[in-house]
Design an enzyme around this catalytic site. Structure first.
Site, PDB file in Angstrom:
ATOM      1  N   GLY A  53     -11.653   1.647  -5.278  1.00  0.00           N
ATOM      2  CA  GLY A  53     -10.828   2.793  -5.630  1.00  0.00           C
ATOM      3  C   GLY A  53     -11.672   3.929  -6.169  1.00  0.00           C
ATOM      4  CB  CYS A  54     -10.833   6.632  -8.518  1.00  0.00           C
ATOM      5  SG  CYS A  54     -11.593   8.014  -9.391  1.00  0.00           S
TER       6      CYS A  54
END
EC number: 1.8.4.11
Length: 228
Positions: A53-54
């Protein structure tokens, strides 16, 4: 859902894009099982790459883990010509936001890093998304750098799948190592530089708190700032 949708005013004041709008409930940490396959890595610093993810949060958590000597946000899986943040978030580049860490296996082994990763960083049951961020570049993936890491990663994913800790199937995949491209400078040490950023407060700071609570012997209070 692109990151720039959230905190437009905040992002403008910082002069950069932000992660996506926190329109979903907070992620909950999971007590991932203790690995049965222990990494035998020998002496010397090792490199590992994680996509989950981020990259702000992935980097942020690993920057608080004892034994981690460096944590760099970047992109893995695509070509050099499209390895830029603005191009990648538009989709179709095959990159994943990822973090390359350098660690001392005498302090924290690869199997221990895997357990931390799946306990407090990424949800291995989500395909091409994490939290509020959607797209193939937010996929959860492990990138082994050698045969030992590959064996440990395969064994742990199999163990996770039969552990019944997660109610949905494990979709995290192992990806062959390709060149890692460092992200733009403003993404590096983002959590330490922007502790009051809305996305950090809502999504990533809780992951560090979970690390401290669940892995106190591995937690380092001081954020490791990368020298690159």
């Amino acid at each position: 859902m692109k990151r720039a949708l959230f905190l437009g005013l905040v992002a403008a004041s910082l002069g950069l894009s932000a992660c996506s709008s926190p329109a979903f409930a907070l992620e909950e940490p999971v007590n991932a099982p203790a690995p049965k396959r222990i990494a035998k890595e020998g002496a010397g610093l090792k490199i590992a790459i994680f996509a989950g993810g981020c990259f702000w949060g992935v980097e942020g958590v690993f920057s608080h883990v004892k034994g981690v000597k460096s944590a760099v946000s970047g992109f893995h899986g695509g070509s050099a010509g499209t390895a830029s943040y603005n191009r990648i978030i538009s989709g179709g580049t095959n990159h994943a936001e990822a973090v390359k860490i350098v660690y001392d296996p005498y302090v924290v082994r690869y199997d221990e890093l895997l357990r931390i990763f799946f306990s407090v960083v990424t949800d291995p049951t989500l395909k091409n998304r994490q939290g509020p961020d959607v797209g193939a570049h937010y996929r959860s993936a492990l990138v082994p750098m050698n045969a030992e890491q590959s064996a440990v990663a395969k064994a742990y994913l199999k163990q996770m799948g039969t552990s019944k800790v997660w109610k949905r199937p494990i979709v995290t995949r192992i990806e062959k190592h390709r060149k890692f491209y460092s992200a733009e400078k403003y993404h590096q040490d983002f959590m330490a530089k922007n502790p009051r950023h809305g996305y950090i407060v809502r999504w990533d700071a809780p992951k560090v708190k979970a690390l401290k609570a669940m892995f106190p012997s591995d937690y380092r209070a001081k954020f490791l700032r990368d020298a690159t």
